[in-house]
Design a protein around this motif. Structure first.
Motif, short mmCIF file in Angstrom:
data_model
loop_
_atom_site.label_atom_id
_atom_site.label_comp_id
_atom_site.label_asym_id
_atom_site.label_seq_id
_atom_site.Cartn_x
_atom_site.Cartn_y
_atom_site.Cartn_z
N TYR A 206 0.86 -1.17 0.00
CA TYR A 206 0.00 0.00 0.00
C TYR A 206 0.90 1.23 0.00
N VAL A 207 0.31 2.38 -0.32
CA VAL A 207 1.09 3.62 -0.38
C VAL A 207 0.73 4.49 0.82
N ILE A 208 1.76 4.96 1.49
CA ILE A 208 1.60 5.89 2.61
C ILE A 208 2.00 7.27 2.12
N GLN A 209 1.17 8.26 2.38
CA GLN A 209 1.55 9.65 2.11
C GLN A 209 2.14 10.20 3.40
N CYS A 210 3.31 10.82 3.26
CA CYS A 210 4.02 11.34 4.43
C CYS A 210 3.85 12.84 4.53
N LYS A 211 4.06 13.34 5.72
CA LYS A 211 4.05 14.79 5.93
C LYS A 211 5.25 15.37 5.20
N GLY A 212 5.20 16.66 4.87
CA GLY A 212 6.25 17.32 4.10
C GLY A 212 7.65 17.02 4.59
N SER A 213 8.50 16.52 3.70
CA SER A 213 9.91 16.23 3.96
C SER A 213 10.13 15.27 5.13
N PHE B 223 9.14 -0.07 2.02
CA PHE B 223 10.02 0.17 0.88
C PHE B 223 9.97 1.65 0.57
N HIS B 224 11.12 2.32 0.71
CA HIS B 224 11.23 3.76 0.49
C HIS B 224 12.29 3.98 -0.59
N PRO B 225 11.87 3.98 -1.86
CA PRO B 225 12.85 4.11 -2.94
C PRO B 225 13.54 5.48 -2.91
N VAL B 226 14.87 5.44 -3.00
CA VAL B 226 15.66 6.66 -2.97
C VAL B 226 16.64 6.67 -4.13
N LEU C 73 12.74 8.93 -4.21
CA LEU C 73 12.34 8.86 -5.61
C LEU C 73 10.95 9.46 -5.78
N PHE C 74 10.08 9.21 -4.79
CA PHE C 74 8.74 9.78 -4.77
C PHE C 74 8.63 10.63 -3.51
N PRO C 75 8.91 11.94 -3.61
CA PRO C 75 8.82 12.77 -2.40
C PRO C 75 7.42 12.65 -1.79
N TYR C 76 7.36 12.52 -0.49
CA TYR C 76 6.12 12.44 0.31
C TYR C 76 5.45 11.06 0.29
N TYR C 77 6.07 10.05 -0.34
CA TYR C 77 5.40 8.75 -0.41
C TYR C 77 6.38 7.61 -0.11
N LEU C 78 5.84 6.52 0.43
CA LEU C 78 6.58 5.29 0.61
C LEU C 78 5.60 4.13 0.55
N PHE C 79 6.12 2.92 0.43
CA PHE C 79 5.29 1.73 0.33
C PHE C 79 5.37 0.94 1.63
N ILE C 80 4.26 0.34 2.02
CA ILE C 80 4.22 -0.49 3.22
C ILE C 80 3.48 -1.78 2.88
N ARG C 81 4.00 -2.91 3.39
CA ARG C 81 3.40 -4.22 3.11
C ARG C 81 2.59 -4.64 4.33
N LEU C 82 1.30 -4.87 4.11
CA LEU C 82 0.40 -5.24 5.20
C LEU C 82 -0.44 -6.44 4.81
N ASP C 83 -0.76 -7.27 5.80
CA ASP C 83 -1.64 -8.40 5.51
C ASP C 83 -3.08 -8.11 5.93
#
Length: 171
Positions: A14-21, A38-41, A59-69
Protein backbone atom coordinates in the motif's frame (compact mmCIF):
# COMPACT_ATOMS: atom_id res chain seq x y z
CA UNK A 1 -16.31 -6.03 15.45
CA UNK A 2 -16.80 -8.41 12.50
CA UNK A 3 -14.48 -9.18 9.66
CA UNK A 4 -14.05 -6.17 7.38
CA UNK A 5 -13.95 -6.60 3.63
CA UNK A 6 -10.66 -4.60 3.49
CA UNK A 7 -8.76 -7.37 5.24
CA UNK A 8 -6.83 -9.80 3.10
CA UNK A 9 -5.03 -13.05 3.80
CA UNK A 10 -1.95 -12.48 1.62
CA UNK A 11 0.15 -9.37 2.28
CA UNK A 12 -0.16 -6.50 -0.20
CA UNK A 13 1.75 -3.28 -0.76
CA UNK A 14 0.00 0.00 0.00
CA UNK A 15 1.09 3.62 -0.38
CA UNK A 16 1.60 5.89 2.61
CA UNK A 17 1.55 9.65 2.11
CA UNK A 18 4.02 11.34 4.43
CA UNK A 19 4.05 14.79 5.93
CA UNK A 20 6.25 17.32 4.10
CA UNK A 21 9.91 16.23 3.96
CA UNK A 22 9.33 13.49 6.55
CA UNK A 23 9.38 10.34 4.42
CA UNK A 24 12.75 9.25 5.85
CA UNK A 25 11.47 9.75 9.41
CA UNK A 26 8.24 7.86 8.63
CA UNK A 27 10.15 4.97 7.02
CA UNK A 28 12.49 4.72 10.03
CA UNK A 29 9.67 4.78 12.60
CA UNK A 30 7.54 2.26 10.69
CA UNK A 31 10.53 -0.08 10.30
CA UNK A 32 11.26 0.23 14.04
CA UNK A 33 7.64 -0.86 14.68
CA UNK A 34 8.25 -4.03 12.65
CA UNK A 35 6.51 -3.07 9.40
CA UNK A 36 7.97 -4.00 6.02
CA UNK A 37 8.61 -0.68 4.30
CA UNK A 38 10.02 0.17 0.88
CA UNK A 39 11.23 3.76 0.49
CA UNK A 40 12.85 4.11 -2.94
CA UNK A 41 15.66 6.66 -2.97
CA UNK A 42 18.27 7.96 -5.39
CA UNK A 43 21.61 9.64 -4.94
CA UNK A 44 21.81 13.05 -6.59
CA UNK A 45 24.34 15.84 -6.92
CA UNK A 46 23.28 19.12 -5.37
CA UNK A 47 25.02 22.41 -4.76
CA UNK A 48 25.13 23.23 -1.06
CA UNK A 49 26.87 26.40 0.05
CA UNK A 50 28.64 26.60 -3.30
CA UNK A 51 29.98 23.03 -3.13
CA UNK A 52 28.80 20.01 -5.09
CA UNK A 53 27.69 17.25 -2.71
CA UNK A 54 25.93 13.92 -3.00
CA UNK A 55 22.56 13.72 -1.26
CA UNK A 56 20.05 10.91 -0.90
CA UNK A 57 16.56 11.94 -1.98
CA UNK A 58 13.26 10.05 -2.13
CA UNK A 59 12.34 8.86 -5.61
CA UNK A 60 8.74 9.78 -4.77
CA UNK A 61 8.82 12.77 -2.40
CA UNK A 62 6.12 12.44 0.31
CA UNK A 63 5.40 8.75 -0.41
CA UNK A 64 6.58 5.29 0.61
CA UNK A 65 5.29 1.73 0.33
CA UNK A 66 4.22 -0.49 3.22
CA UNK A 67 3.40 -4.22 3.11
CA UNK A 68 0.40 -5.24 5.20
CA UNK A 69 -1.64 -8.40 5.51
CA UNK A 70 -4.61 -6.97 7.41
CA UNK A 71 -5.07 -3.34 6.55
CA UNK A 72 -7.78 -2.55 9.11
CA UNK A 73 -6.06 -4.05 12.16
CA UNK A 74 -2.65 -2.67 11.17
CA UNK A 75 -3.70 0.87 10.28
CA UNK A 76 -4.37 2.31 13.76
CA UNK A 77 -0.68 2.41 14.92
CA UNK A 78 0.51 3.46 11.46
CA UNK A 79 -1.56 6.63 11.26
CA UNK A 80 -0.14 7.85 14.58
CA UNK A 81 3.46 7.23 13.48
CA UNK A 82 5.66 10.34 13.21
CA UNK A 83 5.90 11.54 9.63
CA UNK A 84 2.85 9.63 8.37
CA UNK A 85 -0.04 11.68 6.99
CA UNK A 86 -2.39 9.01 5.65
CA UNK A 87 -2.82 5.78 3.75
CA UNK A 88 -3.82 6.45 0.14
CA UNK A 89 -7.38 5.38 -0.59
CA UNK A 90 -9.86 5.44 -3.43
CA UNK A 91 -13.07 6.46 -1.76
CA UNK A 92 -12.84 4.68 1.58
CA UNK A 93 -10.87 1.70 0.26
CA UNK A 94 -7.07 1.50 0.63
CA UNK A 95 -5.31 1.12 -2.71
CA UNK A 96 -3.21 -2.05 -3.03
CA UNK A 97 -0.18 -1.68 -5.29
CA UNK A 98 0.74 -4.67 -7.47
CA UNK A 99 3.76 -6.61 -6.19
CA UNK A 100 5.22 -6.43 -9.70
CA UNK A 101 5.41 -2.63 -9.51
CA UNK A 102 7.37 -2.69 -6.24
CA UNK A 103 9.59 -5.50 -7.59
CA UNK A 104 10.33 -3.41 -10.68
CA UNK A 105 11.19 -0.36 -8.58
CA UNK A 106 13.47 -2.44 -6.37
CA UNK A 107 15.31 -3.73 -9.45
CA UNK A 108 16.07 -0.24 -10.78
CA UNK A 109 19.68 0.99 -10.57
CA UNK A 110 18.79 4.13 -8.57
CA UNK A 111 18.67 1.96 -5.43
CA UNK A 112 22.29 0.90 -5.71
CA UNK A 113 25.18 2.66 -4.03
CA UNK A 114 26.97 5.20 -6.15
CA UNK A 115 26.31 8.52 -7.74
CA UNK A 116 23.47 8.86 -10.20
CA UNK A 117 22.49 12.24 -11.52
CA UNK A 118 19.38 12.53 -13.59
CA UNK A 119 19.09 15.23 -16.21
CA UNK A 120 16.06 16.24 -18.25
CA UNK A 121 16.15 17.34 -21.89
CA UNK A 122 16.40 21.13 -22.05
CA UNK A 123 17.90 21.44 -18.56
CA UNK A 124 20.89 23.74 -18.10
CA UNK A 125 24.07 21.98 -17.00
CA UNK A 126 27.61 23.06 -16.19
CA UNK A 127 30.56 21.09 -17.53
CA UNK A 128 32.87 20.22 -14.63
CA UNK A 129 35.80 18.55 -16.41
CA UNK A 130 37.77 18.61 -19.65
CA UNK A 131 38.41 21.36 -22.20
CA UNK A 132 34.92 22.86 -21.75
CA UNK A 133 35.17 23.03 -17.94
CA UNK A 134 32.98 25.70 -16.28
CA UNK A 135 30.98 26.34 -19.45
CA UNK A 136 27.20 26.15 -19.39
CA UNK A 137 25.37 23.89 -21.84
CA UNK A 138 21.90 22.48 -22.42
CA UNK A 139 21.36 18.77 -21.80
CA UNK A 140 19.87 17.08 -24.88
CA UNK A 141 19.86 13.32 -24.17
CA UNK A 142 21.72 10.36 -22.74
CA UNK A 143 23.81 8.17 -24.98
CA UNK A 144 24.07 4.92 -23.09
CA UNK A 145 24.53 4.90 -19.32
CA UNK A 146 27.76 6.90 -19.12
CA UNK A 147 27.63 9.39 -22.00
CA UNK A 148 25.47 12.44 -22.72
CA UNK A 149 24.84 14.78 -25.63
CA UNK A 150 24.76 18.48 -24.73
CA UNK A 151 24.23 21.60 -26.78
CA UNK A 152 27.11 24.05 -26.29
CA UNK A 153 27.67 27.43 -27.91
CA UNK A 154 31.10 27.27 -29.56
CA UNK A 155 32.26 30.19 -31.73
CA UNK A 156 28.76 31.73 -31.64
CA UNK A 157 27.16 28.55 -32.98
CA UNK A 158 25.32 25.78 -31.07
CA UNK A 159 27.20 22.49 -31.30
CA UNK A 160 26.20 19.02 -30.14
CA UNK A 161 28.99 17.69 -27.92
CA UNK A 162 29.28 14.19 -26.44
CA UNK A 163 30.62 14.08 -22.87
CA UNK A 164 30.79 11.78 -19.88
CA UNK A 165 27.70 12.12 -17.67
CA UNK A 166 30.10 12.37 -14.71
CA UNK A 167 31.46 15.64 -16.11
CA UNK A 168 28.08 17.38 -15.87
CA UNK A 169 26.21 18.97 -13.00
CA UNK A 170 22.91 20.77 -12.83
CA UNK A 171 23.30 24.54 -13.11
Amino acid sequence: MGVDNHESVTPSWYVIQCKGSESFRAAEHLTNQGYEVFHPVLNAQRKRQGKLTMVTEPLFPYYLFIRLDQIVSNWRPIRSTRGVLRLLTFGNNPIAVPDALVDTLRAQPHHEEGSHTYFCAGEKVTITDGPFKDLEAVFKRCKGEERAIVLLNVLQRPQHIELSVDSLQKS
